[in-house]
Scaffold this motif. Structure first.
Motif: not given
Ligand code: 5AD
Ligand code: SF4
Ligand code: FES
Length: 347
Positions: A60-72
């Protein structure tokens, strides 16, 4: 000229940003660079490889880093959150396989209460192991409570020191705040781990040189470097991604400038090259972080595609990596693997 610079770095452990950028931009001297980093690794941290068992306890992740598959905003990912007792159970099993350090990693956010995290850290601390947390940006109070509960180390990559680029890649984050988190972590007496992604769109050799200087300035005890690998469930799906070679070069230069720190051969490196971790271990790295997450969760912790070991068990990975380490005439460390400081940081 570059060859002279490598000799200088090997002797003085110091280079300017321009000098670092020159080496990064020149591919003719790569062999010399990697060999020099290997020598400095052996001289200052020896032939032991420290193994850290990685528990990926929630995607689970509340962030939205544009490279990451776990982004919200990635809705194509089945999310999970392990119960505290399951996390402690995975840690116990890992200790039974011989791990002396456990790294607890998750996406960022308040999906666990502070009390839950303290409970998890306390229980795992009762096992004979050091604890590293990799759970993102927290308040000073939270960092303090986790430290008091027994956490020894904290990993928080700066990802890039290029402020403009950072802003583009992290729409809901703040570069200054991240640096402040790193300073707070260090102040609280954790061993501090940070690091960068290599090959981000728009990233230059000058900016990578800045990353290496930053690692020195912030007084990091551990540096994790890995290639950016485009994930099709993210806005950066059509980007080129980082190269194995450039990641290796940044890692080698980091070793030359910070001779006594711990440097992992990262999983992302092996995802690009089947021998990636072994090559990294012979180019400056002295740590490996095998996955000790059990079952389907490994595949669900999908930062990027091609992640290794998703169908393997912790017991299998332990045996696999030990065999590989022995195969290059290195030994598996029996201690906790804290940094043995020879150089003091400036700040
Ligand atoms: N490629 C490589 N590494 C990635 N990370 C996140 N997304 C990617 C990707 N697409 C890394 C970040 C983060 C760490 C947990 O995973 O650097 O700090
Ligand atoms: Fe979340 Fe970390 Fe991925 Fe950013 S890099 S989206 S904070 S898991
Ligand atoms: Fe997992 Fe080799 S380390 S299979």
């Amino acid at each position: 000229m570059s060859d002279f610079l490598i000799k200088k770095a090997e002797k003085e452990h110091n280079l300017t940003g321009d000098e670092l950028a020159e080496i990064l931009g020149n591919d003719e001297i790569n062999r010399n660079l990697l060999d020099a980093a290997n020598r400095i690794r052996e001289k200052y941290v020896g032939n032991d490889v420290h193994l850290r068992g990685l528990v990926e306890f929630s995607n689970l992740c509340s962030k939205n880093c544009v490279y990451c598959g776990l982004r919200k905003d990635n809705k194509n990912l089945k999310r999970y959150k392990l119960k505290p007792e399951t996390i402690i159970d995975f840690a116990q099993k890992a200790v039974s396989y011989g791990y002396k350090t456990l790294v607890l990693q998750s996406g960022e956010g308040d999906f666990y209460t502070t009390e839950d995290m303290i409970h998890i850290v306390r229980e795992i601390k009762k096992l004979d192991a050091a604890i590293t947390l990799s759970i993102g940006e927290k308040t000073e109070e939270e960092y303090k409570l986790f430290r008091q509960a027994g956490a020894d180390r904290f990993l928080l990559r700066i990802e890039t020191t290029d402020k403009q680029l950072y802003k583009k890649l992290h729409p809901d984050m703040n570069h200054e705040n991240r640096i402040n988190c790193l300073k707070t972590i260090r102040k609280l007496g954790y061993e501090l781990g940070t690091g960068s992604l290599i090959g981000l769109p728009g990233q230059t050799v000058e900016s990578l040189a800045g990353d290496i200087l930053f690692f020195k300035e912030i007084g990091a005890d551990m540096i994790g470097i890995g290639p950016f690998i485009p994930n099709r469930d993210t806005p950066l799906k059509d980007e080129k991604g980082g190269s194995f070679e450039m990641s290796l070069k940044v890692m080698a230069l980091t070793r030359l400038l910070l001779p006594d720190i711990n440097i992992p051969a990262t999983t992302a490196m092996e995802s690009l090259n089947p021998q990636g971790r072994l090559i990294a271990l012979q180019s400056g790295a002295n740590v490996v972080m095998p996955n000790v997450t059990e079952g389907e969760y490994r595949a669900l912790y999908k930062l990027y595609p091609g992640k290794i070991c998703i169908n393997d068990t912790p017991a299998h990975c332990r045996g696999c990596i030990t065999g590989k380490i022995h195969g290059i005439n290195r030994t598996v460390s029996k201690d906790y693997g804290f940094r043995k400081k020879i150089f003091q940081s400036k700040s």
